[in-house]
Enzyme design. Structure first.
Site, PDB file in Angstrom:
ATOM      1  CG  HIS A 121       0.384   6.405  -0.847  1.00 25.51           C
ATOM      2  ND1 HIS A 121      -0.709   6.966  -1.479  1.00 25.51           N
ATOM      3  CD2 HIS A 121      -0.078   5.891   0.325  1.00 25.51           C
ATOM      4  CE1 HIS A 121      -1.787   6.783  -0.727  1.00 25.51           C
ATOM      5  NE2 HIS A 121      -1.435   6.136   0.359  1.00 25.51           N
ATOM      6  CG  HIS A 180       0.377   8.681  -7.441  1.00 27.61           C
ATOM      7  ND1 HIS A 180      -0.765   9.077  -6.775  1.00 27.61           N
ATOM      8  CD2 HIS A 180       0.301   9.269  -8.656  1.00 27.61           C
ATOM      9  CE1 HIS A 180      -1.490   9.849  -7.554  1.00 27.61           C
ATOM     10  NE2 HIS A 180      -0.869   9.987  -8.704  1.00 27.61           N
ATOM     11  CG  HIS A 218      -1.808   1.176   1.339  1.00 29.70           C
ATOM     12  ND1 HIS A 218      -3.138   1.161   0.979  1.00 29.70           N
ATOM     13  CD2 HIS A 218      -1.563   2.447   1.782  1.00 29.70           C
ATOM     14  CE1 HIS A 218      -3.669   2.355   1.180  1.00 29.70           C
ATOM     15  NE2 HIS A 218      -2.730   3.151   1.678  1.00 29.70           N
ATOM     16  CD  GLU A 219       1.689   3.547   3.738  1.00 31.28           C
ATOM     17  OE1 GLU A 219       1.912   4.638   3.180  1.00 31.28           O
ATOM     18  OE2 GLU A 219       0.655   3.340   4.395  1.00 31.28           O
TER      19      GLU A 219
END
Length: 795
Positions: free
Chosen positions: A565, A568, A561-562
Site C-alpha cells: 500500500h 502505491h 502487504h502493508e
C-alpha cells in the site's frame, strides 16, 4: 488493510485510509542545514553513503543501542516542531486552531465556486474543489489518525474535537447543491473541459459521482430523509459489530465427551462432571479441531453458528435502511449504488466473477474433501460423507500426521532470519531493483513523532530526490490497535502559486503545506506536497530489547502487504489529491498490496535480505525449499476450502445488498441458507436454522464490496504468473517498471481495467485488448484465473 473512514465523501470518496506531513529534516551523522521550507530535499548519492544508509536501515530497527543514539537530537535547538512537522500541532490546542484555519480556507473556496461565472472560473473549478477536498482531508485524516494512535488522552481529545468540527462542515457541504450544479455546468461546457488535463477530467467525474451518491440533487424533503437514513445506518453499523453474540451462551456436555481437547482447558471449564463450553471466543474453534466425539462437535458447531435473535434483527434493520437509502438516491439496490464507480460496475458482474471463481476452485475443494473423507472413514468405516463439523477436525488430524516440517526444529529457526530490520532492508533493496527507489532512515525533529518507537524513512529516487515520507510504528505497546494498517497522512498534490502567495500574505512563517514535506518537480519547477504515510503494526519485542523483533511467516507477509500500500501511495504522485495514491476503486486498491505478499517469500527476493540476525548468514537453500513445501502442504489440504469460505461470504454480501431487504417477508437467515445450499461444498444441515450471518462484521465496512479482496487476489495471481513469471522476474527492473507504469503511478487517475489490460498486454487473456472495456464477461474472465497459491486470509 487500508484504513477506511466511515463518512460520506463527495470530496474524498477514497479518503480510504488516513493522513500526512513535512519540513526539512537532517540525516544521521550530518549536521542540520538551513534549508528553505520550499526547497527540494536531496540526499547524497555516493556509493558509500548508500551503503551506510542500507546498513543503518537495518540497525535502527534491530539494535536498541544504535536506535537510541540515532534518535538523539543532533543539534542544540530546543524548539519543538509539530506532529509530523505540521506547524500547528505543537500541542493539544493546535488541533482546533488547525481545523479553524482550514475551515476558513474551505469557506473561501466554496464561496468562489458558487460565485463562478467566467470561463476562467469554470476552468479552474476542478482544482478548486480538489483543494477543498485536500483541506478537509488534512484535518480529518490527521485527527482520525492521532485519535487512534497517539498515546496522550489530551491529544486524543483535541483530535476528536478537530475531527468533529470538520466532519460537521463536510455535512454542510453535502447539503449545498450549488456546488454540484456548478461542477455540472463546468463539465457540460466544451470550452471548459477542453482545457482540463486528463487528471482533471477524471477528478471531475469522481466528484460528480460523490455528489450523486450523497443525494444532493434531491428535493429538500428527500435530502433530509437521506441524511436521517445515513445517520441511522452509521449508528446501526457499530452496534452490529460490537454486539455479536450467540443465541445460547454455553453448551453443557459430559467431560468424557471432550476427549482430545486440552485437559487444562477442560479443567478451567469444568463444573463437577459437566463442562460448560462457551460459544464465544476461541473455545468453539479449539473444540471443533480437537474433540474426538462427532456428536459433540456437531452440537458445538450448530450452536456457535446460531446468532442471537436481537443481533439478527439489527442486521436486517441495517440492510433494510441501506436498501431504502439506495432507492431514495435512485438506485435499484444498495449494491447498484455502491458498485457504480467500481471496476465491477454492477452486482450481476460481481456474481459472474464469484461463480466463475467458485467453479475454478471447486476441483481443489473436492480433492481436499476426498482426502479428509478418507481419514474419517479410517475412524468411522461406515461414513459416506464429510460434515461441516468434521472439516477442522480432520484438517488438524492430517496436519498432525503429515506436516512434519511444521514441527521440525528447522521451522522454529526461520524467524531468526527475518528480523524487522532485515526485512525493511530487504524491502528497500527490492524497491531499488524494481522501481529505482530506496528507503533512507531519517532523524526526526523534537515533537515530530507520536511515540519514541516510531521510525521515519524518506523515500528517494535514483537522483536522490525525496519522493515521500513513511513513518513506521511497528512495535506493540499498551492500548495500541493490533490491526496492521496503512494510513495516508497526506496525498500528492500540486501547490499553486496562488496558495503560496496566500500563505505569504497571511504570515511569513506560514507554510503552504502546513510545514509538512514538499518538493519541487524539476520538470515543471512547481511545488508539490509529498505523499506522507504511516504503517502501523503490532509486532512483539523482547522485554530487554537485547534481541531484535523476529517475524514469523505470517507477520513477514503482513509487513510486505502493508508496504505494498505504501509504495502505491509513494509512486502515484498525481497533481490532484482526489486521485492520488490509494484513492482508486475499492476493488482495485488491494492489488499492489496483495501482490507484494508473493515477493516476501520468493527465493529470488529472499536472497536479497533473509539473513540471520546474529551471524548474518543467509537463509540456507534447504530452508527456503522447506518453506515452499510447507506452504504447498497447507494450501493443498485446506486452501481450496478457505477460498470457498471467502467466495460464499462475498455471494452472501451481494444477496444481502440486493433489493430483497425491501420485500415484506425479508428473512436474512433464509437467504443465508439459500446461498450456502446452492454454492457450498459443506452446507449447514437442512433445518438447522443456523444464522452465522450475525457474526459477519465485514458487512458493515465492506457492504456490497466484500468480493474486492478476492478480485484483486485473482488479478494478482495472474500478474505474478504472467508478468513476474511466478517469481523468476521478481527482482527484474523491466517487470517492475511495467507494473509501476501500468498500475502504481496512476493512483485513481486511470480506470482499473485499462491498468490490467495495459499490464497484460498481448496475453491471451487480454486478446485484442478486450479487458480494457471491463463488463460482465471481463469479470467472469478474472474469475477463471483462480487464486493460485496466494494467501488466503480474509479482509
Amino acid at each position: 488493510m487500508l484504513k477506511t473512514l466511515n463518512r460520506r465523501s463527495w470530496t474524498c470518496r477514497q479518503c480510504i485510509r488516513i493522513l500526512r506531513r513535512n519540513a526539512e529534516t537532517r540525516r544521521y551523522f550530518q549536521g542540520a542545514s538551513a534549508a528553505s521550507p520550499l526547497c527540494q530535499h536531496t540526499v547524497s548519492s555516493s556509493t558509500s553513503d548508500k551503503a551506510r544508509d542500507d546498513q543503518t536501515l537495518r540497525l535502527i530497527f534491530d539494535s536498541e543501542p544504535f536506535w537510541r543514539e540515532f534518535s538523539q537530537p543532533k543539534s542544540s535547538t530546543s524548539k519543538r516542531t509539530g506532529l509530523l512537522q505540521n506547524q500547528y500541532l505543537t500541542g493539544p490546542d493546535g488541533f482546533l486552531q488547525f481545523a479553524q484555519v482550514s475551515l476558513q480556507k474551505c469557506q473561501k473556496i466554496v464561496a468562489k465556486v458558487i460565485a463562478a461565472s467566467t470561463l476562467e472560473d469554470y476552468r479552474g473549478m476542478v482544482r478548486d474543489l480538489d483543494r477543498l477536498s485536500d483541506l478537509l482531508c488534512r484535518v480529518i485524516d490527521m485527527a482520525e489518525f492521532m485519535k487512534l494512535n497517539h498515546p496522550s488522552p489530551q491529544i486524543q481529545d483535541a483530535a476528536t474535537q478537530a475531527y468533529a468540527l470538520m466532519f460537521e462542515y463536510m455535512n454542510v457541504l453535502n447539503t449545498t447543491p450549488e456546488l454540484d450544479a456548478q461542477l455540472k455546468r463546468a463539465s457540460a461546457d466544451l470550452n471548459v473541459t477542453s482545457h482540463w488535463s486528463p487528471e482533471e477530467k477524471v477528478a471531475a467525474r469522481v466528484l460528480l459521482k460523490d455528489f450523486s451518491q450523497s443525494a444532493i440533487h434531491l428535493p429538500p424533503k428527500d435530502r433530509q430523509k437521506f441524511v436521517a437514513l445515513s445517520n441511522e445506518i452509521s449508528q446501526l453499523g457499530p452496534m452490529f459489530v460490537t454486539n455479536r453474540q450467540p443465541e445460547t451462551d454455553h453448551v453443557t456436555v459430559d467431560k468424557n465427551k471432550l476427549r482430545g481437547m486440552d485437559p487444562s482447558l477442560i479443567q478451567q471449564l469444568q463444573r463437577w462432571r459437566k463442562v460448560a463450553v462457551p460459544m464465544f471466543g476461541d473455545i468453539p474453534r479449539i473444540a471443533l479441531y480437537s474433540v474426538h466425539d462427532e456428536e459433540t462437535r456437531k452440537e458445538i458447531y450448530v450452536t456457535s453458528r446460531t446468532s442471537s435473535k436481537v443481533q439478527i434483527r439489527r442486521l436486517e434493520t441495517l440492510l433494510q435502511k441501506r436498501a431504502e437509502l439506495a432507492k431514495l438516491a435512485g438506485f435499484p439496490s444498495y449494491a447498484h449504488m455502491t458498485l457504480s464507480d467500481k471496476m465491477a460496475k454492477t452486482p450481476e458482474a460481481v456474481v459472474n466473477f464469484l461463480e466463475a471463481l467458485n467453479a475454478s476452485n471447486r476441483g481443489q475443494v473436492q480433492d481436499e474433501l476426498s482426502q479428509l473423507l478418507a481419514l474419517k472413514q479410517a475412524d468411522v468405516p461406515s461414513a459416506t460423507q464429510l460434515q461441516p463439523w468434521d472439516h477442522a477436525y480432520y484438517v488438524h488430524q492430517y496436519s498432525a500426521r503429515h506436516s512434519r516440517v511444521r514441527r521440525s526444529r528447522e521451522s522454529t529457526l526461520l524467524p531468526a532470519f527475518f528480523s524487522i530490520g532485515t526485512v525493511i532492508q530487504g524491502l528497500s533493496r527490492l524497491f531499488t531493483r524494481l522501481y529505482g527507489i530506496r528507503l533512507v532512515p531519517t532523524e526526526t525533529l523534537p515533537g515530530e513523532i507520536w511515540n519514541p518507537d516510531v521510525r521515519r524513512l524518506d523515500v528517494v529516487d535514483e537522483s536522490d530526490r525525496r519522493l515521500a515520507v513513511i513513518y513506521c510504528d511497528l512495535f506493540t505497546r499498551p492500548y495500541k490497535s493490533p490491526n496492521p494498517t496503512h494510513f495516508t497522512l497526506r496525498g500528492s498534490r500540486e501547490i499553486s502559486q496562488a496558495e503560496i502567495a496566500e500563505c505569504a500574505d497571511l504570515s511569513s512563517s506560514l507554510h503552504p503545506n502546513d510545514g509538512m514535506a514538499t518538493t519541487i518537480k524539476p520538470e515543471t519547477n512547481k511545488l508539490y506536497q509529498l505523499p506522507t504515510v504511516a504503517l502501523i503494526c503490532d509486532f512483539d519485542q523482547s522485554e530487554s530489547r537485547s534481541t531484535p523483533s523476529l517475524l514469523n511467516e505470517h507477520n513477514l507477509e503482513t509487513l510486505f502487504h502493508e508496504m505494498g500500500h505504501a509504495v502505491h501511495s509513494v509512486l502515484a504522485r498525481t497533481d490532484l489529491q482526489t486521485i492520488s495514491g490509494t484513492r482508486c476503486a475499492t476493488d482495485f486498491v488491494e492489488l499492489p498490496s496483495v501482490i507484494m505478499e508473493n515477493f516476501a517469500t520468493a527465493p529470488e527476493v529472499l536472497a536479497l535480505y533473509a539473513r540471520h540476525w546474529e551471524t548474518n548468514e543467509p537463509l540456507p537453500e534447504h530452508m527456503v525449499k522447506s518453506m515452499e513445501l510447507n506452504r504447498q502442504s497447507r494450501v493443498s489440504m485446506h486452501g481450496g476450502m478457505d477460498n470457498e469460505v471467502q467466495i460464499l461470504m462475498a455471494l452472501l454480501d451481494q444477496a444481502y445488498h440486493s433489493s430483497r431487504p425491501l420485500e415484506p417477508n425479508f428473512d436474512s437467515t433464509r437467504i443465508y441458507h439459500d446461498v450456502y445450499s446452492t454454492h457450498s461444498s459443506l452446507p449447514d444441515p437442512p433445518g438447522s436454522r443456523t444464522s452465522w450471518q450475525g457474526y459477519f462484521a465485514h458487512l458493515v465496512g465492506y457492504g456490497a464490496t466484500y468480493y474486492s479482496y478476492l478480485f484483486d487476489r485473482a488479478i494478482a495471481n495472474k500478474v505474478w504468473s504472467d508478468v513476474f513469471k511466478g517469481g523468476e522476474l521478481s527482482t527484474n527492473r523491466d517487470a517492475g517498471e511495467r507494473f509501476k507504469n501500468e498500475v502504481l503511478r496512476w493512483g485513481g487517475g486511470r480506470d482499473g481495467w485499462n491498468c490490467v489490460a495495459g499490464l497484460l498486454g498481448n496475453n491471451p487473456a487480454n486478446d485484442n485488448g478486450k479487458l480494457a472495456e471491463g463488463g460482465e464477461e471481463a469479470m467472469r474472465e478474472v474469475g477463471r484465473w483462480g487464486l493460485g497459491l496466494m494467501g488466503t486470509s480474509e479482509l
